[in-house]
Structure formats: C-alpha cells, structure tokens
Design a protein around this motif. Structure first.
Motif, PDB file in Angstrom:
ATOM      1  N   MET A 205       0.839  -1.187   0.000  1.00 34.96           N
ATOM      2  CA  MET A 205       0.000   0.000   0.000  1.00 34.96           C
ATOM      3  C   MET A 205       0.878   1.241   0.000  1.00 34.96           C
ATOM      4  O   MET A 205       2.007   1.235   0.515  1.00 34.96           O
ATOM      5  N   GLY A 206       0.349   2.297  -0.569  1.00 28.28           N
ATOM      6  CA  GLY A 206       1.100   3.544  -0.606  1.00 28.28           C
ATOM      7  C   GLY A 206       0.242   4.730  -0.254  1.00 28.28           C
ATOM      8  O   GLY A 206      -0.988   4.690  -0.391  1.00 28.28           O
ATOM      9  N   TRP A 207       0.892   5.760   0.244  1.00 25.18           N
ATOM     10  CA  TRP A 207       0.260   7.057   0.434  1.00 25.18           C
ATOM     11  C   TRP A 207       0.755   7.993  -0.665  1.00 25.18           C
ATOM     12  O   TRP A 207       1.955   7.994  -1.005  1.00 25.18           O
TER      13      TRP A 207
ATOM     14  N   PHE B 213       3.749  10.151  -5.228  1.00 23.03           N
ATOM     15  CA  PHE B 213       3.945   9.113  -4.220  1.00 23.03           C
ATOM     16  C   PHE B 213       4.648   9.730  -3.021  1.00 23.03           C
ATOM     17  O   PHE B 213       5.542  10.564  -3.175  1.00 23.03           O
ATOM     18  N   VAL B 214       4.253   9.294  -1.822  1.00 32.77           N
ATOM     19  CA  VAL B 214       4.863   9.793  -0.590  1.00 32.77           C
ATOM     20  C   VAL B 214       5.564   8.671   0.183  1.00 32.77           C
ATOM     21  O   VAL B 214       6.720   8.804   0.578  1.00 32.77           O
ATOM     22  N   ALA B 215       4.853   7.563   0.378  1.00 34.53           N
ATOM     23  CA  ALA B 215       5.413   6.475   1.188  1.00 34.53           C
ATOM     24  C   ALA B 215       4.728   5.172   0.821  1.00 34.53           C
ATOM     25  O   ALA B 215       3.560   5.172   0.421  1.00 34.53           O
ATOM     26  N   GLY B 216       5.441   4.061   0.990  1.00 33.87           N
ATOM     27  CA  GLY B 216       4.876   2.756   0.686  1.00 33.87           C
ATOM     28  C   GLY B 216       5.259   1.742   1.736  1.00 33.87           C
ATOM     29  O   GLY B 216       6.265   1.897   2.449  1.00 33.87           O
TER      30      GLY B 216
ATOM     31  N   THR C  83       6.123   8.371   8.935  1.00 33.43           N
ATOM     32  CA  THR C  83       6.248   6.933   9.141  1.00 33.43           C
ATOM     33  C   THR C  83       4.973   6.244   8.682  1.00 33.43           C
ATOM     34  O   THR C  83       3.883   6.578   9.166  1.00 33.43           O
ATOM     35  N   ILE C  84       5.123   5.298   7.765  1.00 35.18           N
ATOM     36  CA  ILE C  84       3.985   4.513   7.297  1.00 35.18           C
ATOM     37  C   ILE C  84       3.952   3.204   8.073  1.00 35.18           C
ATOM     38  O   ILE C  84       4.995   2.613   8.372  1.00 35.18           O
TER      39      ILE C  84
ATOM     40  N   TYR D 102      -1.605   3.428   8.024  1.00 35.38           N
ATOM     41  CA  TYR D 102      -1.456   4.712   8.695  1.00 35.38           C
ATOM     42  C   TYR D 102      -0.282   5.509   8.119  1.00 35.38           C
ATOM     43  O   TYR D 102       0.657   4.939   7.564  1.00 35.38           O
ATOM     44  N   LEU D 103      -0.358   6.816   8.287  1.00 37.02           N
ATOM     45  CA  LEU D 103       0.776   7.673   7.978  1.00 37.02           C
ATOM     46  C   LEU D 103       0.926   8.669   9.115  1.00 37.02           C
ATOM     47  O   LEU D 103       0.106   9.574   9.267  1.00 37.02           O
ATOM     48  N   GLN D 104       1.955   8.452   9.932  1.00 34.10           N
ATOM     49  CA  GLN D 104       2.270   9.393  11.002  1.00 34.10           C
ATOM     50  C   GLN D 104       3.144  10.486  10.426  1.00 34.10           C
ATOM     51  O   GLN D 104       4.221  10.198   9.876  1.00 34.10           O
TER      52      GLN D 104
END
Length: 121
Positions: free
Chosen positions: A34-36, A47-50, A69-70, A80-82
């Motif tokens: 999954m990605g944010w 894309f930000v984080a995976g 932090t993902i 989640y995305l902290q």
C-alpha cells in the motif's frame, strides 16, 4: 469492489503532527503493498510512502524521510501515515492506494476522496 477511505487530515501549524488512516473495505488489503500519495493544488499527484503487504519494508520520498512513518494493521485492514515536523509544503490532499512494490499504482481500484492536510506557517 474495494473502497479506500482516508481520514485524519486537518489544519496544523508548522512543526505539528497528524496521523492519517486509510481503511480498506472489501477484499483484505493485507495481501497488497500500500502507498500514500498526495496532490497539492496545481500539481500532479505524487507518491509519498509505501509499505509491503506484511509490513516488512517501507520506502519514502526524500522530502519526508525522517518525518513521516507509514505502518499498517492488517487485522483492521488499515494503513497509517504518522506525519511529524510538518511543513507548509506538505499541504495537499492525501490519498492511499494499492501499489506494486515499490510505488506503482495498481489499476482497477478507485481512488478514495482523500483527506486534506493544511500546514500553516
């Protein structure tokens, strides 16, 4: 049909923190990476984080490394995305989506409505 629902956004001052959540309904998300992603006004979605399906690996764009932090809880079908040390340039609508590792969007799933993050200076 899988639905992705993002939440947790808001207005925060620079240096503040937010925790975003992405709940997936339908087929369990635990079998997918999954990605944010985020989209700022007038810009392309980026894309930000995976995170891998079992959470054993993560990756980030350089501008958020050390600040974001993902994570995921497959028992809750939630990712989640902290976000810490937020900056005005982090202002955007944030989305989650299934990805092919490390960051390619998987077709066939609609984007959710996203959650707005606004960071004031």
């Amino acid at each position: 049909q899988v639905q992705l629902v993002e939440s947790g956004g808001g207005l925060v001052q620079a240096g503040g923190s937010l925790r975003l959540a992405c709940a997936a309904s339908g087929r369990p998300s635990g079998i997918y990476s999954m990605g944010w992603f985020r989209q700022a006004p007038g810009k392309e979605r980026e894309f930000v984080a995976g995170i891998t399906a079992n959470g054993d690996a993560t990756n980030y764009i350089d501008s958020v490394k050390g600040r974001f932090t993902i994570s995921r809880d497959n028992t809750k079908n939630t990712v989640y995305l902290q976000m810490n040390s937020l900056r005005p340039e982090d202002t955007a609508v944030y989305y989650c989506h299934r990805i092919f590792w490390p960051r390619t969007v998987i077709d066939g799933v609609d984007w959710g409505q996203g959650t707005q993050v606004t960071v004031s200076s």
